[in-house]
Motif scaffolding. Structure first.
Motif, PDB file in Angstrom:
ATOM      1  N   TYR A  90       0.805  -1.220   0.000  1.00  0.00           N
ATOM      2  CA  TYR A  90       0.000   0.000   0.000  1.00  0.00           C
ATOM      3  C   TYR A  90       0.842   1.276   0.000  1.00  0.00           C
ATOM      4  N   LYS A  91       2.134   1.137  -0.219  1.00  0.00           N
ATOM      5  CA  LYS A  91       3.101   2.227  -0.239  1.00  0.00           C
ATOM      6  C   LYS A  91       3.348   2.769   1.166  1.00  0.00           C
ATOM      7  N   PHE A  92       4.517   3.315   1.338  1.00  0.00           N
ATOM      8  CA  PHE A  92       4.908   3.864   2.631  1.00  0.00           C
ATOM      9  C   PHE A  92       4.464   5.315   2.729  1.00  0.00           C
ATOM     10  N   PRO A  93       4.150   5.774   3.945  1.00  0.00           N
ATOM     11  CA  PRO A  93       3.757   7.185   4.101  1.00  0.00           C
ATOM     12  C   PRO A  93       4.879   8.128   3.670  1.00  0.00           C
ATOM     13  N   GLY A  94       4.495   9.276   3.109  1.00  0.00           N
ATOM     14  CA  GLY A  94       5.481  10.277   2.718  1.00  0.00           C
ATOM     15  C   GLY A  94       5.909  10.152   1.268  1.00  0.00           C
ATOM     16  N   ASN A  95       6.592  11.165   0.808  1.00  0.00           N
ATOM     17  CA  ASN A  95       7.115  11.211  -0.557  1.00  0.00           C
ATOM     18  C   ASN A  95       8.536  10.647  -0.564  1.00  0.00           C
ATOM     19  N   PRO A  96       8.788   9.547  -1.296  1.00  0.00           N
ATOM     20  CA  PRO A  96      10.138   8.940  -1.276  1.00  0.00           C
ATOM     21  C   PRO A  96      11.231   9.896  -1.730  1.00  0.00           C
ATOM     22  N   LYS A  97      10.912  10.764  -2.675  1.00  0.00           N
ATOM     23  CA  LYS A  97      11.936  11.696  -3.157  1.00  0.00           C
ATOM     24  C   LYS A  97      12.286  12.713  -2.091  1.00  0.00           C
ATOM     25  N   GLU A  98      11.272  13.272  -1.447  1.00  0.00           N
ATOM     26  CA  GLU A  98      11.534  14.242  -0.393  1.00  0.00           C
ATOM     27  C   GLU A  98      12.257  13.592   0.783  1.00  0.00           C
ATOM     28  N   LEU A  99      11.974  12.330   1.021  1.00  0.00           N
ATOM     29  CA  LEU A  99      12.624  11.623   2.118  1.00  0.00           C
ATOM     30  C   LEU A  99      13.994  11.085   1.727  1.00  0.00           C
ATOM     31  N   ARG A 100      14.350  11.195   0.465  1.00  0.00           N
ATOM     32  CA  ARG A 100      15.630  10.731  -0.066  1.00  0.00           C
ATOM     33  C   ARG A 100      15.877   9.262   0.312  1.00  0.00           C
ATOM     34  N   ASP A 101      14.888   8.463   0.009  1.00  0.00           N
ATOM     35  CA  ASP A 101      14.922   7.063   0.395  1.00  0.00           C
ATOM     36  C   ASP A 101      16.038   6.294  -0.312  1.00  0.00           C
ATOM     37  N   LYS A 102      16.253   6.566  -1.592  1.00  0.00           N
ATOM     38  CA  LYS A 102      17.285   5.840  -2.336  1.00  0.00           C
ATOM     39  C   LYS A 102      18.675   6.176  -1.822  1.00  0.00           C
ATOM     40  N   SER A 103      18.900   7.425  -1.508  1.00  0.00           N
ATOM     41  CA  SER A 103      20.216   7.820  -0.994  1.00  0.00           C
ATOM     42  C   SER A 103      20.490   7.141   0.344  1.00  0.00           C
ATOM     43  N   LYS A 104      19.496   7.081   1.182  1.00  0.00           N
ATOM     44  CA  LYS A 104      19.655   6.423   2.479  1.00  0.00           C
ATOM     45  C   LYS A 104      19.901   4.930   2.292  1.00  0.00           C
ATOM     46  N   MET A 105      19.197   4.328   1.354  1.00  0.00           N
ATOM     47  CA  MET A 105      19.397   2.905   1.106  1.00  0.00           C
ATOM     48  C   MET A 105      20.821   2.622   0.651  1.00  0.00           C
ATOM     49  N   LYS A 106      21.392   3.505  -0.185  1.00  0.00           N
ATOM     50  CA  LYS A 106      22.772   3.325  -0.644  1.00  0.00           C
ATOM     51  C   LYS A 106      23.753   3.405   0.530  1.00  0.00           C
ATOM     52  N   LEU A 107      23.517   4.320   1.464  1.00  0.00           N
ATOM     53  CA  LEU A 107      24.399   4.436   2.624  1.00  0.00           C
ATOM     54  C   LEU A 107      24.339   3.181   3.485  1.00  0.00           C
ATOM     55  N   TRP A 108      23.151   2.647   3.671  1.00  0.00           N
ATOM     56  CA  TRP A 108      23.014   1.431   4.466  1.00  0.00           C
ATOM     57  C   TRP A 108      23.609   0.223   3.746  1.00  0.00           C
ATOM     58  N   PHE A 109      23.529   0.197   2.428  1.00  0.00           N
ATOM     59  CA  PHE A 109      24.143  -0.881   1.660  1.00  0.00           C
ATOM     60  C   PHE A 109      25.654  -0.906   1.885  1.00  0.00           C
ATOM     61  N   ASP A 110      26.271   0.269   1.840  1.00  0.00           N
ATOM     62  CA  ASP A 110      27.713   0.359   2.092  1.00  0.00           C
ATOM     63  C   ASP A 110      28.053  -0.056   3.520  1.00  0.00           C
ATOM     64  N   LEU A 111      27.199   0.339   4.460  1.00  0.00           N
ATOM     65  CA  LEU A 111      27.444  -0.023   5.863  1.00  0.00           C
ATOM     66  C   LEU A 111      27.375  -1.535   6.054  1.00  0.00           C
ATOM     67  N   PHE A 112      26.403  -2.176   5.411  1.00  0.00           N
ATOM     68  CA  PHE A 112      26.255  -3.621   5.548  1.00  0.00           C
ATOM     69  C   PHE A 112      27.475  -4.354   4.966  1.00  0.00           C
ATOM     70  N   ARG A 113      27.992  -3.868   3.857  1.00  0.00           N
ATOM     71  CA  ARG A 113      29.164  -4.514   3.264  1.00  0.00           C
ATOM     72  C   ARG A 113      30.384  -4.423   4.176  1.00  0.00           C
ATOM     73  N   ALA A 114      30.544  -3.261   4.820  1.00  0.00           N
ATOM     74  CA  ALA A 114      31.752  -3.038   5.620  1.00  0.00           C
ATOM     75  C   ALA A 114      31.623  -3.530   7.060  1.00  0.00           C
ATOM     76  N   ASP A 115      30.454  -3.352   7.657  1.00  0.00           N
ATOM     77  CA  ASP A 115      30.306  -3.606   9.100  1.00  0.00           C
ATOM     78  C   ASP A 115      29.397  -4.784   9.426  1.00  0.00           C
ATOM     79  N   GLY A 116      29.010  -5.578   8.421  1.00  0.00           N
ATOM     80  CA  GLY A 116      28.137  -6.703   8.703  1.00  0.00           C
ATOM     81  C   GLY A 116      26.672  -6.283   8.746  1.00  0.00           C
ATOM     82  N   ARG A 117      25.790  -7.218   9.027  1.00  0.00           N
ATOM     83  CA  ARG A 117      24.351  -6.933   9.054  1.00  0.00           C
ATOM     84  C   ARG A 117      23.645  -7.900  10.007  1.00  0.00           C
ATOM     85  N   ASN A 118      22.414  -7.566  10.296  1.00  0.00           N
ATOM     86  CA  ASN A 118      21.517  -8.313  11.183  1.00  0.00           C
ATOM     87  C   ASN A 118      22.230  -8.914  12.392  1.00  0.00           C
ATOM     88  N   LEU A 119      22.468 -10.221  12.416  1.00  0.00           N
ATOM     89  CA  LEU A 119      22.978 -10.867  13.625  1.00  0.00           C
ATOM     90  C   LEU A 119      24.451 -10.609  13.887  1.00  0.00           C
TER      91      LEU A 119
END
Length: 932
Positions: free
Chosen positions: A191-220
């Protein structure tokens, strides 16, 4: 600077230990460790050691200004590391199932090091600091713990299929996991997430988290660095929000350990109903109605399942106000299972007491918030106090709904990002910032309504510029929400958990006391109608009930609020005379069986009884109406299918009556008949003393008769009379109960009464081989035929139950003979009245004897006898029945009965003649007594 940080950390820990000690809730070291690191309950520290840390991966080498130093802890299922100076610099909670390999690495500066390789291709080198023996001990403990966790590794691969972080890395060929399907997620994927993805800069944030997961691990196996905390502060990407929330609060670990529990709970309880489920159904359509998913059956069904599952998992809480709003928010970003476990941690650990029957946690934090406003903004607090503005009316929805019902959802989710990472202090910091920013305008208001309106308008303008008139473009671009975050987490950064806990300890007692009073008043108001128990008595019953049900906490609204049989037996023994006397073991066993009979008939459950059921039962014991009291007792021995008592029931009833009247039979308690005999005996002694002295020394100036302080009366005679009465009553009851019992077939009784050869056959009810039963009219007739049992059901039993006895008083309700003497002599009114009547009667007899000599000479004898109206009323040999009662008695098919004009007690002609002769003998005795 790190030196002072270390000192501050030690001071805070010492302060918290003092607080825990003062509260009397001292947690163990392991329990505190689990709470601080969001670990599941039950984890135990097996080993710990000082280490230096080096972390690397295939994609980057984490560079620190200095090598992280701290302590590493080993528990049953986790390895935990804290930076010694700042936990935000570096920390991790590593599940042992995610450890693929452990190697010993020789070093020059240290004894040795351990290299841990995780499933996310992360290499964590632990340089062990300390004695060689301690390092060896830690390494051995790690080895043994990893071996014991081998069975848990099979849970890892299915769990990875549910993590979106693993999915995006697998799609980009970074992870070795084979994940072809998008992991189950929240309603926002549909049903889509609340807010405007562009205004929230969702893709940019996702890229930062992708880099963090590669370098610092993820989940457990995620390493939490400064970058991790910064990315949370700027806002999480919608697709990762659910996973980071459950990782931050620790619910991810519960989901890993219990992979099938959510579905199991739903399956086991799918056809069950409860009060919680009824309440859930009422609120489903009022849960974030502005979000499109909750206008659709799919979203409503997901919300229903999660709330229902939690109500069955935690029946003490079940369902409470605002849980639907919080759960609805979780389901936008989480799957049902993720939301279920996150709700568990939220209700039971992060904000305990917020979602409970008494909402004690929310009420306490409202008082804490007021104290913080008073300390940080004294001018505003003085204004609020001066104009009697109820601050809790404004702030309670903020805390209870975690700002979801107050702020626009886009901004409320940003608050939740920080809340799940830093805990409840976030709620206080944001609330203080709201008042701080709007302080000048609020100082101009003197009304609650305007106060709320100003805050509401502010929430609607959070996307607007905080400084629209500033000449600096940079300042004009700052929104009000960004200003709110800066104010909350910069200006009010001093509001730490220790400060909040200090205020909680300060106000906890007063809040809990108010809650207890409110809960008691509410529960008493909702009790069933009890005409024979007043509110004061019900209050005592309430206090005694919850003092015995020790598993229930009234203030917290937790625990089992029903009473099992042992607790019920203890309750009744504290208020009932007939349960507290020196009887035989057999009698005590019969009394216990009788109490169990009360327990079974008063409660709807066979194993427990609630407060409303107990109050209703005690109201029946306190029934003052004789007919209703007999009916209540009769119902204890009947089943729901038949309104009658069979032969075994009659025997059991007579046995119970003999047992529960043992305290009167043994004269541990004296009934009203004995009391009047004592009054008459004392009056006789005083009258004889007065007559012998022939003086008026007993008369006061007001004409009141003065009684002596001591009177000698033969105690054994009076006690033996009461004992004989109760033994005779028990014997007569069982004899008459079987004599007048009805046969099972009415036709058999009629046939057996046929006259054959001028003989009437025996009554079938008296045949021991023929089944008989006792109905209610017959039972009443048998009771009314005996003065002792009639008094027992009309007054004695009722007076022996002291439901209003205070909790702190000792059980001392036995009225023995000495106490009754002392009471009668101390009061003196009844005895004095009887003595005066005897004196007046004697004087009248002497006067009339002299004045009526002529009539006596003419052959007419006159006998004068003064009869006390009060004594006539108390004559238990006479049974006063109304017409309706006569019809009831006559309705019992017991043969030919006759009711005389002087007494409605049913007797045979022979018994009536004997009673008539006895009455004449009694009158003759009275003549002798009063003629002087």
């Amino acid at each position: 600077m790190s030196f002072f940080e270390n000192l501050r950390s030690k001071a805070v820990n010492t302060f918290n230990q003092v607080l825990d000690k003062n509260k009397g809730e001292k947690l163990s070291r392991d329990e505190k460790f689990c709470i601080d690191n969001h670990l599941p309950d039950g984890e135990v520290i097996l080993a710990e050691l000082a280490v230096e840390l080096r972390i690397s991966s295939e994609y980057s080498l984490i560079e620190y200004n200095s090598v992280p130093q701290g302590r590493v802890y080993l528990t049953n299922h986790y390895i935990v590391f804290w930076d010694a100076y700042d936990r935000r610099n570096c920390s991790f909670v590593l599940n042992l199932s995610a450890v693929k390999k452990v190697e010993r690495v020789p070093t020059n500066s240290y004894g040795f090091a351990l290299n841990l390789t995780t499933h996310s291709k992360l290499n964590i080198v632990l340089y062990l600091i300390g004695l060689r023996s301690e390092s060896e001990k830690f390494a051995h403990s790690l080895k043994m713990t990893l071996k014991s966790n081998l069975p848990n590794i099979k849970k890892l691969q299915p769990f990875m299929q549910t993590c979106y972080s693993e999915y995006i890395l697998a799609k980009n060929k970074i992870s070795d996991e084979n994940i072809e399907v998008v992991p189950p997620g929240g309603l926002g994927l549909i049903y889509k997430f609340p807010g405007n993805p562009k205004e929230l800069r969702d893709k940019s944030k996702m890229k930062l988290w992708f880099d963090l997961f590669r370098a610092d691990g993820r989940n457990l196996s995620l390493i939490r660095t400064n970058m991790f905390h910064k990315l949370i502060r700027v806002g999480l990407p919608n697709r990762l929000r659910g996973e980071i929330w459950e990782l931050s609060c620790g619910s991810m670990y519960l989901r890993l350990d219990n992979p099938d529990e959510y579905e199991r709970i739903l399956e086991e309880n799918k056809d069950k109903r409860s009060i919680a489920i009824e309440e859930i159904e009422k609120d489903l359509n009022r849960s974030l109605p502005e979000y499109s998913a909750y206008q659709n059956p799919d979203g409503i069904e997901r919300l229903r399942k999660v709330l229902t599952a939690y109500s069955w998992k935690n029946p003490q809480v079940g369902y409470c106000q605002a849980m639907n709003i919080v759960t609805a928010a979780l389901l936008i970003f989480m799957s049902e299972e993720q939301a279920f476990w996150c709700l568990n941690v939220l209700c039971e650990r992060i904000v305990p007491g917020y979602y409970s029957k008494t909402m004690y946690g929310t009420l306490l934090d409202q008082r804490v918030f007021e104290s913080l406003v008073e300390d940080t903004m004294p001018l505003l607090w003085q204004h609020i106090a001066k104009h009697d503005i109820q601050l809790s009316v404004v702030s309670l929805p903020w805390f209870l709904s975690l700002y979801l019902n107050s702020l626009p959802l886009v901004y409320a989710f940003r608050i939740l990002d920080i809340f799940f990472q830093h805990g409840p202090k976030t709620l206080f910091q944001v609330a203080l910032a709201i008042l701080k920013i709007n302080g000048e305008e609020l100082l101009q208001l003197e009304d609650d309504g305007m106060f709320i309106q100003v805050i509401k308008n502010y929430f609607l303008s959070l996307d607007q510029s905080a400084h629209p008139d500033s000449p600096n473009v940079k300042y004009r671009s700052i929104t009000k929400f960004q200003e709110l975050l800066v104010t909350a987490f910069k200006e009010f950064s001093v509001i730490e958990d220790s400060v909040i806990e200090k205020h909680r300890n300060k106000h906890r007692d007063s809040i809990f006391s108010n809650i207890s009073t409110f809960v008691k008043r509410t529960e008493l108001r909702n009790l069933p109608r009890t005409p024979n128990l007043n509110q004061l008595t019900l209050g005592v019953v309430y206090d005694r009930f919850y003092s015995i049900v020790e598993t229930y906490n009234v203030t917290l609204g937790s625990g089992k609020n029903t009473m099992d049989f042992e607790a019920f037996y203890r309750f009744m023994s504290e208020i009932c005379d007939f349960m507290n006397n020196e009887t035989t073991e057999d009698t005590r066993k019969i009394v216990r069986d009788f109490i169990h009979r009360l327990f079974s008939h008063w409660g709807t459950s066979s194993t427990s009884i609630s407060l409303p059921e107990l109050a209703t039962g005690l109201d029946k014991l306190a029934e003052p109406d004789l007919m209703n009291a007999m009916s209540n007792f009769y119902e204890l021995y009947t089943d729901s299918s038949k309104d009658r008592i069979d032969r075994e029931g009659i025997l059991k009833m007579s046995e119970d009556l003999l047992a529960i009247t043992a305290c009167w039979k043994d004269c541990f308690v004296l009934d009203e008949i004995t009391q009047k005999e004592i009054e008459n005996a004392i009056a006789d002694v005083v009258y004889k003393q007065q007559k012998q002295q022939n003086e008026k020394q007993f008369e006061s100036e007001k004409g009141e008769l003065k009684l002596p302080t001591e009177v000698d009366i033969d105690k054994s005679i009076i006690e033996s009379k009461q004992t004989e009465r109760y033994l005779s009553a028990a014997s007569t009851f069982i004899q008459r109960a079987f004599e007048y019992a009805q046969p099972n077939e009415e036709e058999v009784l009629i046939e057996d009464l046929k006259i054959e050869d001028n003989k009437i056959t025996h009554n079938a009810a008296l045949n021991p081989n023929a089944p008989v039963f006792l109905n209610l009219p017959t039972f009443r007739m048998v009771v009314l035929a005996d003065e002792t049992y009639e008094l027992f059901f009309s007054k004695t039993l009722q007076n022996s139950v002291h439901a209003d006895k205070p909790l702190d008083s000792k059980f001392d309700t036995m009225r023995n003979l000495r106490d009754m003497f002392d009471g009668l002599l101390a009061d003196g009114r009844e005895v004095a009245t009887k003595v005066r009547r005897r004196m007046d009667s004697a004087a009248s007899n002497a006067l009339l004897a002299n004045s009526d000599g002529a009539s006596m000479k003419s052959g007419k004898s006159t006998r004068i006898q003064e009869v006390d109206e009060e004594e006539r009323d108390d004559d238990f040999n006479t049974i006063a029945l109304n017409d309706g009662d006569k019809d009831v008695l006559l309705g019992a098919e017991v043969g030919e009965l006759k009711v005389t004009s002087n007494s409605t007690r049913p007797t045979t002609q022979v018994e009536q003649q004997k009673a008539h002769e006895s009455e004449h003998e009694h009158e003759s005795e009275n003549l002798i007594e009063f003629q002087t």
